[in-house]
Enzyme design. Structure first.
Site, PDB file in Angstrom:
ATOM      1  N   GLU A   1       0.838  -1.214   0.000  1.00  0.00           N
ATOM      2  CA  GLU A   1       0.000   0.000   0.000  1.00  0.00           C
ATOM      3  C   GLU A   1       0.867   1.257   0.000  1.00  0.00           C
ATOM      4  O   GLU A   1       0.661   2.168   0.800  1.00  0.00           O
ATOM      5  CB  GLU A   1      -0.942   0.033   1.213  1.00  0.00           C
ATOM      6  CG  GLU A   1      -1.377  -1.302   1.786  1.00  0.00           C
ATOM      7  CD  GLU A   1      -2.072  -2.217   0.786  1.00  0.00           C
ATOM      8  OE1 GLU A   1      -2.491  -1.733  -0.274  1.00  0.00           O
ATOM      9  OE2 GLU A   1      -2.168  -3.421   1.056  1.00  0.00           O
TER      10      GLU A   1
ATOM     11  N   ASP B   1       2.679  -7.837  -6.810  1.00  0.00           N
ATOM     12  CA  ASP B   1       1.285  -7.910  -7.235  1.00  0.00           C
ATOM     13  C   ASP B   1       0.657  -6.527  -7.130  1.00  0.00           C
ATOM     14  O   ASP B   1       0.918  -5.786  -6.187  1.00  0.00           O
ATOM     15  CB  ASP B   1       0.537  -8.912  -6.353  1.00  0.00           C
ATOM     16  CG  ASP B   1      -0.864  -9.204  -6.863  1.00  0.00           C
ATOM     17  OD1 ASP B   1      -1.122  -8.991  -8.064  1.00  0.00           O
ATOM     18  OD2 ASP B   1      -1.701  -9.652  -6.062  1.00  0.00           O
TER      19      ASP B   1
ATOM     20  N   GLU C   1      14.082   8.549 -19.661  1.00  0.00           N
ATOM     21  CA  GLU C   1      14.889   9.148 -20.729  1.00  0.00           C
ATOM     22  C   GLU C   1      16.368   8.812 -20.554  1.00  0.00           C
ATOM     23  O   GLU C   1      16.982   9.164 -19.540  1.00  0.00           O
ATOM     24  CB  GLU C   1      14.710  10.666 -20.757  1.00  0.00           C
ATOM     25  CG  GLU C   1      15.531  11.323 -21.855  1.00  0.00           C
ATOM     26  CD  GLU C   1      15.360  12.825 -21.912  1.00  0.00           C
ATOM     27  OE1 GLU C   1      15.784  13.431 -22.907  1.00  0.00           O
ATOM     28  OE2 GLU C   1      14.798  13.403 -20.957  1.00  0.00           O
TER      29      GLU C   1
ATOM     30  N   ASP D   1      19.631  10.055 -21.219  1.00  0.00           N
ATOM     31  CA  ASP D   1      20.234  11.332 -21.604  1.00  0.00           C
ATOM     32  C   ASP D   1      21.706  11.363 -21.225  1.00  0.00           C
ATOM     33  O   ASP D   1      22.300  12.431 -21.095  1.00  0.00           O
ATOM     34  CB  ASP D   1      19.483  12.510 -20.977  1.00  0.00           C
ATOM     35  CG  ASP D   1      19.319  12.381 -19.467  1.00  0.00           C
ATOM     36  OD1 ASP D   1      19.695  11.333 -18.909  1.00  0.00           O
ATOM     37  OD2 ASP D   1      18.815  13.330 -18.846  1.00  0.00           O
TER      38      ASP D   1
END
Length: 651
Positions: free
Chosen positions: A236, A295, A305, A307
């Site tokens: 959670e 899960d 990205e 870079d």
């Protein structure tokens, strides 16, 4: 007028809160957090401007105060030992400050955190480096709920509240709930920079073990040749709006969901990784280990990205996301940029290894100037749709999927195009009337295998005498006026001459018949035609009724515009000028309902009619008919036929 207080190093009992500060100076302080503790020199001086009620704290040598000029940000203080710039603390939340707890080391602040934890602190403010310094920690175990707050954030600048892992430490911070009577819930990192001391340092920056409701928000996690975050038995939880940069090596990466603890359910569960920016890193940027069993993982709206390559480059080819195990995962609305083999050895976007199970969704993601595969599916089930690839500066190639998983898939091809908008690939065309075995259901989990001529990368391999797949017809076909043509795309596995056999069953009660799948002839279509009376409730069940395995790729379903009919017809010799008529072919036999038969084709036969003239005679408006053979010659003719074939065209 202003007031000065000098306190010996390490002594903070007189002013560790806003309330005691106000008592000490007999002045009201409402909008600022008062922070004071001994630092690296013998004293610390705290000043409060009584006109603005702003406290200023500084670290300087003893001396008599001569004068100062203050504003809401800083105070320029002149003493007998020199001029110093002091900064105001503008935190508006009345929470304890790290500097409320003294340290036993000038180079390691870990003791401060430990004292805060022992004091029952649940929220702790980390002062910015511009006022204090980088907060140095190493192998810091946090065993109860603790929220660390700062005034930095998600950016590549190095200012603000900064926690730095000591180079020699095996890890930085460990939120460790292992063995706790009550599982820690809550806590996390907010508005902080978390870094390694240098880019070559090893040891993960952050570990989370046996913890729930962990939050990492608006942070910058950078500068380590190891994992940025390792999570085990974390539930959670979320990581959002955070920058990850200059992280990883050939054997590490940004985020690792590591092996579960004790049982498969003690895993990483319901974890949201969203709205983050990732760049300039090595290894798998998101990875799950082979015994992690994660899960309900949500990877959404992130920017990945390439870079630049950090200090520790990749040695072996890598996928950006690599799942050793995964139960349920949703990867949606992410952008991937400049991942190629030339850019730090990246071979593709997503790799699902053989340990994966259940469903991963890869939906509405974009890849720019990448190369290799969009997905390599070695295990588990992938549902992919709405994914785009812009070739950008990559000279050639189109990103698609490689599938070897034995589980059914639901994969739409990637739409590939160049920067000028030219579409270069949309994947293989799938007939809209074709239903892949991947999208059919059944009672047997017949495994899939790769086949270069399969419609969707893999096809079902079905042993003899078992049910293959089922399909439920739509309500539009259950109207008692529909004729259906159903074709199964199949292939006989046996190449030694033993034919296969396919049977169609309706509703578990009626066998339509079995058809032969010819061995050694490759893929073929087996056709079944269903009259309205045969459709029933529309539950189609395909069964391998033969003695050898077959490959099953899927089915075509179409509303028929005709029905093919055949019947026995053995007329014998026909005298000169005479004719002979077949038995009546009633509509009740051919189609079973009225009003559907519109016309007839010219009949054909299984032999030679030797010059006889053939015609079809309609018997009634419902489509019953005869076939007539007429001898126009002066001599008898004996046709060599035993069967007549005719097509009945439907309305």
């Amino acid at each position: 007028m202003s007031t000065e207080l000098t306190q010996a190093k390490g002594s903070t009992s007189r002013y560790t809160s806003r309330k005691s500060c106000a008592i000490e100076f007999n002045t009201k302080i409402d909008e600022v957090q008062y922070i004071s503790v001994g630092l690296d020199t013998s004293t610390i001086k705290v000043f409060i401007d009584n006109n603005t009620q702003i406290p200023y704290v500084g670290n300087f040598i003893n001396g008599n105060v001569i004068s100062w000029v203050s504003d809401p940000v800083k105070c320029i203080l002149t003493t007998s030992s020199g001029t110093y710039t002091l900064f105001s603390y503008g935190l508006t939340k009345n929470i304890p400050n790290l500097l409320d707890y003294d340290s036993d080391s000038a180079t390691d602040d870990s003791t401060r955190f430990k004292k805060a934890i022992l004091a029952g602190t649940e929220s702790l403010y980390i002062p910015p480096r511009e006022i204090y310094k980088d907060v140095m920690i190493g192998e810091l175990d946090i065993t109860s709920t603790l929220r660390l707050w700062g005034d930095s954030g998600s950016n590549i600048n190095t200012g603000g509240s900064t926690i730095k892992k000591i180079a020699s430490a095996s890890y930085g911070i460990h939120f460790n709930g292992t063995g706790q009577t009550t599982r820690p819930m809550g806590g996390g990192l907010f508005n902080l920079q978390v870094r390694g001391e240098s880019s070559t340092d090893t040891g993960p920056l952050i570990k989370v073990t046996s913890w729930s409701y962990m939050r990492i928000n608006n942070c910058a996690i950078q500068n380590i040749s190891d994992w940025g975050i390792i999570a085990r038995d974390m539930m959670e939880s979320s990581c959002e709006y955070t920058l990850f940069r200059r992280i990883g090596s050939d054997t590490t990466g940004i985020l690792l969901m590591d092996d579960y603890i004790g049982t498969p359910n003690s895993n990483v569960n319901n974890f949201h990784f969203s709205n983050n920016t990732l760049g300039y890193s090595s290894g798998n940027w998101i990875k799950s280990s082979t015994n992690s069993n994660p899960d309900l993982i949500w990877i959404e709206r992130n920017k990945f990205e390439w870079d630049g390559t950090p200090t520790s480059a990749n040695i072996t080819p890598k996928a950006v996301i690599d799942f050793g195990q995964m139960s349920r995962c949703r990867i949606t609305n992410n952008g991937f940029t400049h991942f190629t083999t030339d850019h730090n050895n990246y071979e593709g976007i997503l790799r699902m290894r053989s340990g994966c199970a259940y469903l991963t969704k890869l939906i509405d993601n974009d890849a720019l100037s990448c190369s290799g595969y969009f997905g390599s599916v070695e295990g588990g089930k992938l549902q992919a749709s709405g994914n785009f690839y812009n070739r950008g500066v990559v000279a050639s190639g189109n990103m698609q999927f490689n599938v070897t998983s034995t589980r059914p898939q639901s994969i739409e091809p990637v739409i590939c195009f160049t920067s000028n908008g030219n579409i270069t690939s949309v994947g293989d065309y799938i007939d809209p009337n074709f239903i892949s075995a991947h999208n059919m259901f059944g009672t047997s989990n017949n495994m899939f295998q790769t086949d270069t001529m399969a419609s969707l990368y893999t096809t079902m391999n079905v042993p003899s005498l078992v049910e293959i797949r089922r399909f439920q017809l739509g309500k539009q076909y259950l109207d008692s006026n529909t004729v259906l043509t159903i074709q199964a795309r199949v292939k006989c596995v046996d190449t030694a001459g033993t034919n296969g056999e396919l049977k169609l069953n309706i509703d578990g009660t009626t066998d339509i018949g079995s058809s032969t799948i010819t061995a050694s002839t490759g893929w073929q279509l087996i056709t079944f035609q269903l009259k309205p009376s045969q459709i029933g409730a529309g539950s189609l069940r395909f069964i391998n009724s033969g003695t050898v395995s077959i490959l099953f790729d899927g089915i075509y379903i179409q509303r028929s515009k005709y029905i093919d009919w055949n019947f026995a017809f053995n007329p014998g010799a026909i005298a000169a000028g005479a004719s002979i008529t077949s038995a009546l072919q009633s509509y009740t036999d051919t189609i079973g309902v009225t009003g559907l038969i519109q016309s007839f084709s010219q009949p054909k036969f299984d032999g030679n009619i030797n010059g006889l003239l053939c015609s079809v005679v309609s018997n009634n408006i419902n489509g019953s008919f005869y076939v007539t053979l007429y001898n126009p010659t002066a001599s008898p003719i004996t046709p060599t036929i035993t069967r007549c074939y005719i097509r009945l065209f439907l309305i």
